[in-house]
Scaffold this active site. Structure first.
Site, PDB file in Angstrom:
ATOM      1  N   ASP A  44       0.833  -1.208   0.000  1.00 11.60           N
ATOM      2  CA  ASP A  44       0.000   0.000   0.000  1.00 11.60           C
ATOM      3  C   ASP A  44       0.865   1.254   0.000  1.00 11.60           C
ATOM      4  O   ASP A  44       0.546   2.231   0.665  1.00 11.60           O
ATOM      5  CB  ASP A  44      -0.911  -0.024   1.236  1.00 11.60           C
ATOM      6  CG  ASP A  44      -2.015   1.024   1.144  1.00 11.60           C
ATOM      7  OD1 ASP A  44      -2.354   1.432   0.026  1.00 11.60           O
ATOM      8  OD2 ASP A  44      -2.510   1.447   2.205  1.00 11.60           O
ATOM      9  N   CYS A  70     -19.629 -14.463  -3.942  1.00 13.44           N
ATOM     10  CA  CYS A  70     -20.566 -13.500  -3.351  1.00 13.44           C
ATOM     11  C   CYS A  70     -22.005 -13.859  -3.714  1.00 13.44           C
ATOM     12  O   CYS A  70     -22.931 -13.570  -2.954  1.00 13.44           O
ATOM     13  CB  CYS A  70     -20.258 -12.082  -3.834  1.00 13.44           C
ATOM     14  SG  CYS A  70     -18.775 -11.354  -3.091  1.00 13.44           S
ATOM     15  N   CYS A  92     -22.879  -5.869   1.839  1.00 15.97           N
ATOM     16  CA  CYS A  92     -21.908  -4.779   1.968  1.00 15.97           C
ATOM     17  C   CYS A  92     -22.428  -3.500   1.321  1.00 15.97           C
ATOM     18  O   CYS A  92     -22.222  -2.395   1.845  1.00 15.97           O
ATOM     19  CB  CYS A  92     -20.567  -5.179   1.349  1.00 15.97           C
ATOM     20  SG  CYS A  92     -20.629  -5.610  -0.407  1.00 15.97           S
ATOM     21  N   CYS A 111     -23.592   0.144   3.670  1.00 16.72           N
ATOM     22  CA  CYS A 111     -22.697   1.304   3.598  1.00 16.72           C
ATOM     23  C   CYS A 111     -23.457   2.575   3.988  1.00 16.72           C
ATOM     24  O   CYS A 111     -24.440   2.939   3.332  1.00 16.72           O
ATOM     25  CB  CYS A 111     -22.130   1.450   2.189  1.00 16.72           C
ATOM     26  SG  CYS A 111     -21.041   2.893   2.013  1.00 16.72           S
TER      27      CYS A 111
END
Length: 348
Positions: A125, A179, A185, A189
């Site tokens: 990252d 999924c 998800c 949110c």
């Protein structure tokens, strides 16, 4: 070394280039200008590090060692305590950049000891690298609808790291997606930042707003942030696969004092010196004290609009009042907003 899985990906990521360009064209990267600055080098490992012919990918679990079996419920419960500041689980311990980078470097050195002189570069990252794409291509998991990598045995509560190598290694096979029709998800949110399966508008994401975004948080999004003061885990908490998430084997990711279950008013009282001391070696330090106070002010403004005991609200008003004259105009603006909200519970 603490890694939960190792894989190998090739360097041809051309199939991901158009998706990257479309995401940038929509402005979904917000103020993360480095995303656009590096362009397609993200999808071209051999251009980023000349000589790269394969990429070793690594996964490292980060749930604290004392994580309970019902950890998702424990974390969801924090949202029902509006005067408690919530720091994303991954950020409560040591900075993962430091942990992964040093261990990836040691791994690269051990490979060199086995095969001879080795050209390599370690990432986590920290550079224009399509980490999730490389992880998915190397079998670390599949890309969930929230864009994170999911593994059937480990959920998504893990960090990713890479070693770019000038050594040709056989690629590990990718896995199929699991999924199905689930969209938990996306539904959970708070800001509806997941605009389509596999597509995230960072400008609405609470993690982006509380970490990457440096200026004023849009007023219309502030009430949706709740008491999340650094990052957001909601999409991962709602994911059924995370019941299989595994605690880390390392002490590095255990929660530090003050970063779990702490009242917002107490956190607002930290001086800059105390903030630096308590966040030393951790990921939170990089946002700086002013942005930390900005986030806390948003959390307190939301808490003051909620049905809380008056004693708790009084403590927050005092803490906010002590920051009204802060040198940073962004902090002052958010503190004023919080105090205004406390005087008018219906204000948004």
């Amino acid at each position: 070394m603490g890694f939960s899985q190792i894989g190998v990906a090739g360097v041809d990521l051309s199939g991901a280039e158009q998706g990257l360009l479309d995401w940038l064209a929509h402005g979904f990267h917000g103020e993360m200008h480095y995303m656009a600055a590096h362009g397609l080098r993200r999808a071209r490992p051999a251009e980023l590090v000349p000589g790269t012919v394969s990429v070793l990918t690594a996964r490292m679990d980060y749930l604290p060692r004392d994580t309970a079996a019902d950890w998702q419920a424990v974390e969801f419960a924090r949202l029902s305590r509006p005067d408690e500041g919530i720091v994303s689980v991954y950020a409560r311990g040591r900075d993962y950049h430091k942990v992964l980078r040093s261990r990836l470097q040691r791994l690269a050195e051990r490979i060199g000891e086995a095969v001879g002189p080795l050209g390599h570069r370690v990432f986590t990252d920290s550079a224009p690298v399509l980490e999730a794409e490389l992880a998915a291509r190397s079998g670390q998991g599949w890309r969930g609808k929230h864009t994170l990598v999911l593994d059937r045995q480990g959920g998504s509560m893990f960090f990713l790291g890479e070693i770019y190598l000038d050594l040709a290694l056989p690629a590990t096979a990718p896995v199929s997606a699991h999924c199905g029709s689930c969209s938990a998800c996306m539904a959970i949110c708070p800001t509806q930042a997941i605009v389509a399966p596999g597509r995230l508008d960072a400008r609405r994401c609470i993690s982006y707003l509380t970490i990457e975004h440096a200026g004023s948080i849009p007023v219309e999004l502030r009430p949706l942030i709740g008491n999340r003061i650094y990052g957001c885990d909601d999409c991962q908490l709602a994911c059924p696969w995370n019941k299989f998430a595994r605690p880390s084997t390392l002490a590095d990711f255990d929660a530090r004092p003050g970063l779990q279950g702490e009242p917002l008013a107490a956190l607002m009282a930290w001086s800059e010196a105390e903030f630096l001391r308590r966040t030393e070696g951790g990921p939170i330090r990089r946002i700086g004290h002013a942005r930390w106070l900005r986030n806390l002010a948003v959390g307190m403004g939301n808490a003051l609009r909620s049905p809380l005991a008056e004693a708790s609200k009084a403590a927050m008003r005092v803490a906010l009042g002590q920051r009204l004259d802060h040198a940073d105009p962004v902090v002052r603006e958010h503190v004023a907003w919080a105090l205004e909200a406390s005087s008018d519970p219906g204000q948004q």
